[in-house]
Motif scaffolding. Sequence first.
Motif, PDB file in Angstrom:
ATOM      1  N   ASP A  65       0.842  -1.198   0.000  1.00 51.99           N
ATOM      2  CA  ASP A  65       0.000   0.000   0.000  1.00 51.99           C
ATOM      3  C   ASP A  65       0.880   1.253   0.000  1.00 51.99           C
ATOM      4  O   ASP A  65       0.897   2.007   0.970  1.00 51.99           O
ATOM      5  CB  ASP A  65      -0.913  -0.058   1.241  1.00 51.99           C
ATOM      6  N   GLU A  66       1.602   1.452  -1.072  1.00 50.89           N
ATOM      7  CA  GLU A  66       2.502   2.613  -1.169  1.00 50.89           C
ATOM      8  C   GLU A  66       2.166   3.419  -2.404  1.00 50.89           C
ATOM      9  O   GLU A  66       2.073   2.879  -3.505  1.00 50.89           O
ATOM     10  CB  GLU A  66       3.965   2.133  -1.233  1.00 50.89           C
ATOM     11  N   ARG A  67       2.031   4.723  -2.183  1.00 45.48           N
ATOM     12  CA  ARG A  67       1.603   5.583  -3.283  1.00 45.48           C
ATOM     13  C   ARG A  67       2.628   5.656  -4.409  1.00 45.48           C
ATOM     14  O   ARG A  67       3.827   5.706  -4.159  1.00 45.48           O
ATOM     15  CB  ARG A  67       1.338   6.999  -2.771  1.00 45.48           C
ATOM     16  N   ALA A  68       2.101   5.681  -5.618  1.00 44.48           N
ATOM     17  CA  ALA A  68       2.928   5.939  -6.803  1.00 44.48           C
ATOM     18  C   ALA A  68       2.289   7.120  -7.524  1.00 44.48           C
ATOM     19  O   ALA A  68       1.096   7.374  -7.345  1.00 44.48           O
ATOM     20  CB  ALA A  68       2.947   4.704  -7.690  1.00 44.48           C
ATOM     21  N   SER A  70       0.274   9.501  -9.846  1.00 43.54           N
ATOM     22  CA  SER A  70      -0.866   9.330 -10.747  1.00 43.54           C
ATOM     23  C   SER A  70      -0.574  10.102 -12.034  1.00 43.54           C
ATOM     24  O   SER A  70       0.435  10.795 -12.146  1.00 43.54           O
ATOM     25  CB  SER A  70      -2.133   9.877 -10.088  1.00 43.54           C
ATOM     26  N   LEU A  71      -1.489   9.972 -12.982  1.00 46.00           N
ATOM     27  CA  LEU A  71      -1.374  10.748 -14.215  1.00 46.00           C
ATOM     28  C   LEU A  71      -1.702  12.207 -13.913  1.00 46.00           C
ATOM     29  O   LEU A  71      -2.414  12.509 -12.962  1.00 46.00           O
ATOM     30  CB  LEU A  71      -2.366  10.226 -15.257  1.00 46.00           C
TER      31      LEU A  71
ATOM     32  N   GLN B  21      -3.676   3.942   2.101  1.00 44.99           N
ATOM     33  CA  GLN B  21      -3.070   5.089   1.433  1.00 44.99           C
ATOM     34  C   GLN B  21      -3.450   5.106  -0.046  1.00 44.99           C
ATOM     35  O   GLN B  21      -3.557   6.157  -0.652  1.00 44.99           O
ATOM     36  CB  GLN B  21      -1.536   5.002   1.528  1.00 44.99           C
ATOM     37  N   THR B  22      -3.594   3.891  -0.615  1.00 44.03           N
ATOM     38  CA  THR B  22      -3.814   3.791  -2.061  1.00 44.03           C
ATOM     39  C   THR B  22      -5.067   2.986  -2.377  1.00 44.03           C
ATOM     40  O   THR B  22      -5.659   2.355  -1.500  1.00 44.03           O
ATOM     41  CB  THR B  22      -2.601   3.118  -2.753  1.00 44.03           C
ATOM     42  N   ARG B  27      -2.027   2.111  -7.427  1.00 46.21           N
ATOM     43  CA  ARG B  27      -1.343   2.807  -6.339  1.00 46.21           C
ATOM     44  C   ARG B  27      -1.638   4.309  -6.313  1.00 46.21           C
ATOM     45  O   ARG B  27      -0.884   5.097  -5.771  1.00 46.21           O
ATOM     46  CB  ARG B  27       0.171   2.547  -6.388  1.00 46.21           C
ATOM     47  N   CYS B  28      -2.761   4.686  -6.920  1.00 46.74           N
ATOM     48  CA  CYS B  28      -3.207   6.073  -6.823  1.00 46.74           C
ATOM     49  C   CYS B  28      -3.618   6.362  -5.388  1.00 46.74           C
ATOM     50  O   CYS B  28      -4.151   5.495  -4.696  1.00 46.74           O
ATOM     51  CB  CYS B  28      -4.414   6.309  -7.727  1.00 46.74           C
ATOM     52  N   SER B  29      -3.431   7.602  -4.970  1.00 44.79           N
ATOM     53  CA  SER B  29      -3.791   8.004  -3.618  1.00 44.79           C
ATOM     54  C   SER B  29      -5.310   7.990  -3.418  1.00 44.79           C
ATOM     55  O   SER B  29      -6.076   8.247  -4.346  1.00 44.79           O
ATOM     56  CB  SER B  29      -3.262   9.415  -3.358  1.00 44.79           C
ATOM     57  N   THR B  30      -5.736   7.702  -2.175  1.00 48.01           N
ATOM     58  CA  THR B  30      -7.155   7.751  -1.824  1.00 48.01           C
ATOM     59  C   THR B  30      -7.481   8.998  -1.012  1.00 48.01           C
ATOM     60  O   THR B  30      -8.570   9.121  -0.460  1.00 48.01           O
ATOM     61  CB  THR B  30      -7.549   6.523  -0.976  1.00 48.01           C
ATOM     62  N   GLN B  31      -6.530   9.916  -0.908  1.00 48.96           N
ATOM     63  CA  GLN B  31      -6.709  11.144  -0.128  1.00 48.96           C
ATOM     64  C   GLN B  31      -8.002  11.862  -0.541  1.00 48.96           C
ATOM     65  O   GLN B  31      -8.221  12.111  -1.721  1.00 48.96           O
ATOM     66  CB  GLN B  31      -5.503  12.066  -0.381  1.00 48.96           C
ATOM     67  N   GLN B  39      -6.135  12.043  -9.294  1.00 46.66           N
ATOM     68  CA  GLN B  39      -5.702  10.802  -8.647  1.00 46.66           C
ATOM     69  C   GLN B  39      -6.164   9.602  -9.474  1.00 46.66           C
ATOM     70  O   GLN B  39      -6.928   8.754  -9.001  1.00 46.66           O
ATOM     71  CB  GLN B  39      -6.234  10.755  -7.201  1.00 46.66           C
ATOM     72  N   THR B  40      -5.739   9.574 -10.705  1.00 49.32           N
ATOM     73  CA  THR B  40      -6.116   8.459 -11.583  1.00 49.32           C
ATOM     74  C   THR B  40      -4.887   7.961 -12.333  1.00 49.32           C
ATOM     75  O   THR B  40      -3.876   8.649 -12.418  1.00 49.32           O
ATOM     76  CB  THR B  40      -7.170   8.877 -12.627  1.00 49.32           C
ATOM     77  N   CYS B  41      -5.026   6.725 -12.853  1.00 49.02           N
ATOM     78  CA  CYS B  41      -3.933   6.127 -13.625  1.00 49.02           C
ATOM     79  C   CYS B  41      -4.567   5.185 -14.641  1.00 49.02           C
ATOM     80  O   CYS B  41      -5.785   4.995 -14.634  1.00 49.02           O
ATOM     81  CB  CYS B  41      -2.982   5.385 -12.687  1.00 49.02           C
TER      82      CYS B  41
END
Lengths: 96, 490
Positions: A65-68, A70-71, B21-22, B27-31, B39-41
């Motif tokens: 669960d580690e952030r990468a 985003s676009l 967190q994601t 692994r996009c953030s859920t903030q 927050q998209t990929c």
Amino acid sequence: MSLSQDDVKKVSLLSRLLLTEEELTTMTEQMSDIVGYVEQLNELDTTDVEPMAHAVEQFNVFAADERAPSLSRDEALANAPKRDDECFRVPAVLGE
Amino acid sequence: MSESLYEIVIGLEVHVQLATQTKLFCRCSTQYGAPPNTQTCPVCLAMPGSLPVMNRTAFQLGLKTACALNLQIPNFTKWDRKNYYYPDLPKGYQISQYDLPMSQDGFLLITDPKGQFEPRKVGIIRAHLEEDAGKSMHDEAAGKADSRIDLNRTGTPLLEIVSEPDMRSPLEAKAYLTELKLILEYLGVSDCNMQEGSLRVDANVNLHLQTPEGKVATPIVEIKNMNSFRAVERAIAFEAERQYEVWLETKQKIGDVAKQTRGWDDQAQVTRAQRYKEESSDYRYFPEPDLAPVTTTDEEIAAVKAELGELPRQIRDRLEAQYKIPAYDADVIVNQGQTTVNYYETLAKNSGDGKLASNWVQQEVLRVLKERSLEIDAFPISTERLAELVKAVAGKEIDGTRAKDVFAEMLDSGKSAPEVMKEMGIEKVDDSELENLCRELLEANPKVLADLKEGTHKAVGALIGQAKKKNPNIDPGTFRQMCIDMSAKM
Ligand SMILES: [Zn+2]
């Protein structure tokens, strides 16, 4: 097993496709062919074969669960048929 | 009036956002609260060729919750595609769980220390792990008939917790939700923020009626759009009355009409029929080929159970036994959350009087927190300092009323209890001094003395005021008892 026109009508409705009578006939034939082809699998005797939930024998594929990154928004919206500065735009959605 | 005419049958579906967190599969953030579409990929935008990979933490949080809700955890679970078209669902399907969910067949015990309903074991059918959809907003600007779509939320991990239709009143439904939320908060698996959509509730409601032809059930209605537990309570109450009216008019039974979805209008305090989506219930589930199934060993499940820690119900029982406080007190304290429990326990230990500490937390501390909109971590008086005051009350050095003045002063000045008491001239009155005062007042008030001798104890009330005027430090309770005892010997 062959599919009826009603089956195909239902599936097209669920897929939000509006088919002409002609297309419906063509689709019914083609989909029946596809289902018939897959149906050949029924000829196999699977009496003592454990059912599989997945085509590949693979389990427990996890990511940490580690952030990468985003676009960027512009990248995200690049393929949208319609957009504004922030969002995708779609025909009005009523209710929730 | 109609309460006796029918029984309300309630089942609840709760969607809770897990505290990761994601997202669930990327692994996009859920903030919460990020600008739209930042927050998209490729995975959560459903680009061809992208591959979802399960978030380990999300699965673990799901397991933890399942254990706390007494759910059975199978050794094998898989995900399925739930197919439907909606603009906030870019893939055209939601990855959810269908026939082999990660947990099933549990229960949650609900009780009411005020006794408004009998304790009830509410069955939980299943809890499964699925992804959230995006957000659609209708553009209010004139001349624009579009909806705007923000996909930041798409793919956020949700645990869907489905109860049996075991609840029988709006109050029980509220109690179930309150206890569920409390457990989730104690476990730390979700922030349960309803305003931010971290906890969403749908209710399935119908009525069971006794008729001359036997027991009948009304058609089930699903209520959506409830933004608080209070709204859930009211929506169910409204819906029960409405269904009863409809029953009287139409005599429609379950099965006569399709399941209806109604939305709660909080402003108007009514439920309204939502547009019926044709064929929408045919989701054509099939196994998600992009995700590997997950296996869990019995040892892993045992390890999760071992690390659960104390759950709200266990803490209530322990506080009752350990500090000799009533169930009601334990309930109030535990329902405030872990930090309040910690505050109370330290106060109870340091002051040496569990019940008194409980009174002070409930009446004074919680009141001040509410008035000042503070969290307990930010409460101005430390437990050590408040314990000094509670100890003084317990030791009869100061009566409850004056202690509240001291408390108020401590709150504003930041001074300790002994400092404030000294400033206010409060000190314990020694026994001989109290005896003298007692004798003096009884002798000066022969009528009161006579009444006391006859056993009319309330007569002493007239003396307490006089005594306090002579010495504000006296403890009224001790003084009262002393007068009664002394009068008998006079
Ligand atoms: Zn993503």
